[in-house]
Design an enzyme around this catalytic site. Structure first.
Site, PDB file in Angstrom:
ATOM      1  N   GLN A   6       2.336 -78.559  76.582  1.00 33.20           N
ATOM      2  CA  GLN A   6       3.111 -79.644  75.980  1.00 33.20           C
ATOM      3  C   GLN A   6       4.320 -80.039  76.825  1.00 33.20           C
ATOM      4  OE1 GLN A   6       2.123 -81.396  73.453  1.00 33.20           O
ATOM      5  NE2 GLN A   6       0.428 -80.103  72.770  1.00 33.20           N
ATOM      6  N   CYS A  29      -6.329 -78.136  66.435  1.00 32.43           N
ATOM      7  CA  CYS A  29      -7.297 -77.046  66.598  1.00 32.43           C
ATOM      8  C   CYS A  29      -7.261 -76.035  65.462  1.00 32.43           C
ATOM      9  CB  CYS A  29      -7.045 -76.305  67.910  1.00 32.43           C
ATOM     10  SG  CYS A  29      -6.843 -77.402  69.288  1.00 32.43           S
ATOM     11  N   SER A  37      -2.743 -78.856  81.119  1.00 29.39           N
ATOM     12  CA  SER A  37      -3.922 -79.678  80.891  1.00 29.39           C
ATOM     13  C   SER A  37      -3.605 -81.157  81.147  1.00 29.39           C
ATOM     14  CB  SER A  37      -4.350 -79.480  79.439  1.00 29.39           C
ATOM     15  OG  SER A  37      -5.533 -80.162  79.173  1.00 29.39           O
ATOM     16  N   ALA A  38      -4.532 -81.858  81.788  1.00 28.54           N
ATOM     17  CA  ALA A  38      -4.254 -83.248  82.180  1.00 28.54           C
ATOM     18  C   ALA A  38      -4.235 -84.227  81.008  1.00 28.54           C
ATOM     19  CB  ALA A  38      -5.302 -83.710  83.197  1.00 28.54           C
ATOM     20  N   HIS A  39      -5.040 -83.943  79.965  1.00 34.91           N
ATOM     21  CA  HIS A  39      -5.166 -84.974  78.919  1.00 34.91           C
ATOM     22  C   HIS A  39      -3.952 -85.050  77.997  1.00 34.91           C
ATOM     23  CE1 HIS A  39      -6.327 -82.683  75.176  1.00 34.91           C
ATOM     24  NE2 HIS A  39      -6.696 -81.765  76.054  1.00 34.91           N
ATOM     25  N   THR A  63     -18.654 -76.390  90.751  1.00 36.25           N
ATOM     26  CA  THR A  63     -18.220 -77.556  91.514  1.00 36.25           C
ATOM     27  C   THR A  63     -17.021 -78.196  90.828  1.00 36.25           C
ATOM     28  OG1 THR A  63     -20.486 -77.891  92.211  1.00 36.25           O
ATOM     29  CG2 THR A  63     -18.999 -79.771  92.488  1.00 36.25           C
TER      30      THR A  63
HETATM   31  N1  PLP Z   1      -2.265 -75.079  74.509  1.00 40.22           N
HETATM   32  C1  PLP Z   1      -1.580 -75.987  73.789  1.00 40.22           C
HETATM   33  C2  PLP Z   1      -0.139 -75.742  73.487  1.00 40.22           C
HETATM   34  C3  PLP Z   1      -2.198 -77.151  73.340  1.00 40.22           C
HETATM   35  O1  PLP Z   1      -1.510 -78.041  72.625  1.00 40.22           O
HETATM   36  C4  PLP Z   1      -3.566 -77.347  73.657  1.00 40.22           C
HETATM   37  C5  PLP Z   1      -4.272 -78.543  73.159  1.00 40.22           C
HETATM   38  O2  PLP Z   1      -4.258 -78.839  71.977  1.00 40.22           O
HETATM   39  C6  PLP Z   1      -4.242 -76.381  74.418  1.00 40.22           C
HETATM   40  C7  PLP Z   1      -3.549 -75.269  74.822  1.00 40.22           C
HETATM   41  C8  PLP Z   1      -5.665 -76.557  74.814  1.00 40.22           C
HETATM   42  O3  PLP Z   1      -5.767 -77.477  75.841  1.00 40.22           O
HETATM   43  P1  PLP Z   1      -7.156 -78.118  76.299  1.00 40.22           P
HETATM   44  O4  PLP Z   1      -7.459 -79.201  75.311  1.00 40.22           O
HETATM   45  O5  PLP Z   1      -6.913 -78.613  77.679  1.00 40.22           O
HETATM   46  O6  PLP Z   1      -8.190 -77.036  76.271  1.00 40.22           O
END
Ligand code: PLP
Length: 380
Positions: A173, A324, A193-195, A235
């Site tokens: 974050q 999640c 994470s890129a997204h 890859t």
């Molecule tokens: N860690 C945190 C604090 C997140 O907010 C998230 C995504 O919700 C993740 C890990 C997981 O990331 P990714 O979607 O790239 O697996």
């Protein structure tokens, strides 16, 4: 009706600037970066340029950045990578840290959180000092994805160094919003994470710093190829990696960093005096993730999930917590569990069950803020 999107902690829309870059890269950078011919070497060069530019942001060496599929994979890799004796972590970590820590079958110490979501540094030091002689893995996220509380990584890193513990931080974050200097913070491992920063889905990174020297052997999560210096077979997601580096560069532009702060300050100004509004997480906005507000509206008859759906009906997307969260339990007459993060902070259940997370981005604008403020004001 174009939806207003305030769920940027779950994921972000792709930055417009990446459209041509991504399409062009898919068409041009098709060669396998492991191929030794000129096309393969050219693609490898682009991956390494992306690696260097991300490493520079973290004040790391390029070779310390390993690309993989996202932060869930990075967090899982952390707990399987090396042979440690004990884990110290917190109950407000992302599910991928909590579940991977449990799956490691190593002993775990769960740190207590105060009402704003901060760990207690004295408690951390007590556990580090009581367990001297053991190899300890400390995993504390930088900024909480639900309540935006930013931990004092500098002090945690200092303690980890003092007691020779390995220090991992989930910086999903915070990357692209807050400064992360792995040397200054004494970080050994960082997940990102890129997204979450307007890049594509399916690409992330694990920074593996000085801990690499302490590894006699390591166990990659994914085997079957020598990519990423043997840390992650398969890859590479070439286009994703190139776009990740560009997305980070865009996020870090001062105008984007400042815009998020200004938007958040304005939104809070519009909502804070509404009757029954309670801010969850860090109360000092300066110590809070710049794009986050987590608020319970106590005078509304809706629980979190109902309010999220009411806002959605009116064209605004927010969230009731982490995307999640699983293991729902029955709550009043609707099937919703209050957030495990808020429960870990000992927040009153009546407040927790009404919490919504509003997460902004530099792609939002003031008109959108006004729309949300107006809808919530009317509802209240
Ligand atoms: N860690 C945190 C604090 C997140 O907010 C998230 C995504 O919700 C993740 C890990 C997981 O990331 P990714 O979607 O790239 O697996």
């Amino acid at each position: 009706m174009k939806k207003v999107y305030f769920d940027n902690s779950a994921t972000t829309p792709l930055a417009e600037e990446l459209r041509d870059l991504i399409l062009g890269s898919y068409l041009e950078d098709f060669a396998n970066p492991s191929s030794i011919h000129s096309l393969g070497r050219a693609v490898k060069k682009k991956i390494n340029a992306a690696r260097s530019s991300i490493a520079a942001v973290l004040n790391a060496e390029a070779k310390e950045i390993k690309f993989l599929s996202g932060a869930t994979e990075a967090n899982n890799t952390v707990f399987g990578l090396l042979d440690y004796d004990l884990i110290i972590t917190s109950p407000s970590e992302h599910a991928s840290v909590i579940e991977a820590a449990k799956a490691s079958r190593k002993p775990i110490i769960w740190l207590n959180l105060d009402k704003e979501g901060y760990i207690d540094l004295a408690e951390l030091e007590k556990h580090l000092s009581e367990n001297q002689g053991k190899l300890i893995l400390v995993s504390i996220m930088h900024a909480n994805s639900e309540i935006g509380t930013v931990q004092d990584l500098k002090s945690i890193g200092h303690l980890c160094k003092q007691y020779s513990a390995i220090f991992h931080s989930d910086c999903v974050q915070s990357l692209g919003k807050l400064k992360i200097d792995v040397k200054d913070l004494n970080l050994d491992l960082v997940s990102a994470s890129a997204h979450k920063l307007h890049g594509p889905k399916g690409v992330g990174l694990l920074y593996i710093g000085r801990v690499a020297e302490r590894m006699q052997k390591f166990s990659p999560l994914i085997v079957g190829g020598g990519q990423e210096q043997g840390f992650r077979a398969g890859t590479e997601n070439v286009t994703g990696i190139i776009a990740f580096a560009k997305a980070l560069e865009i996020s870090l532009r001062p105008e984007n960093i400042n815009k998020v702060k200004e938007l958040r300050a304005k939104l809070w100004l519009g909502l804070k005096d509404l009757k029954g509004a309670v801010l969850n997480g860090a109360l000092d906005l300066e110590k809070r993730l710049t794009n986050n507000l987590n608020i319970s509206f106590m005078d509304l008859k809706f629980n979190s999930e109902q309010l999220v759906l009411q806002l959605d009906l009116r064209g605004v997307c927010v969230s009731s917590g982490s995307a999640c969260t699983s293991n729902k339990k029955k709550f009043e007459d609707s099937f919703i569990e209050s957030s495990y993060v808020l429960r870990a902070c000992h927040i009153d259940e009546n407040i927790a069950k009404r919490a919504i997370r509003i997460s902004l981005s530099w792609m939002n604008d003031e008109t959108e803020l006004e729309k949300l403020t107006e809808i919530i004001t009317k509802l209240v």
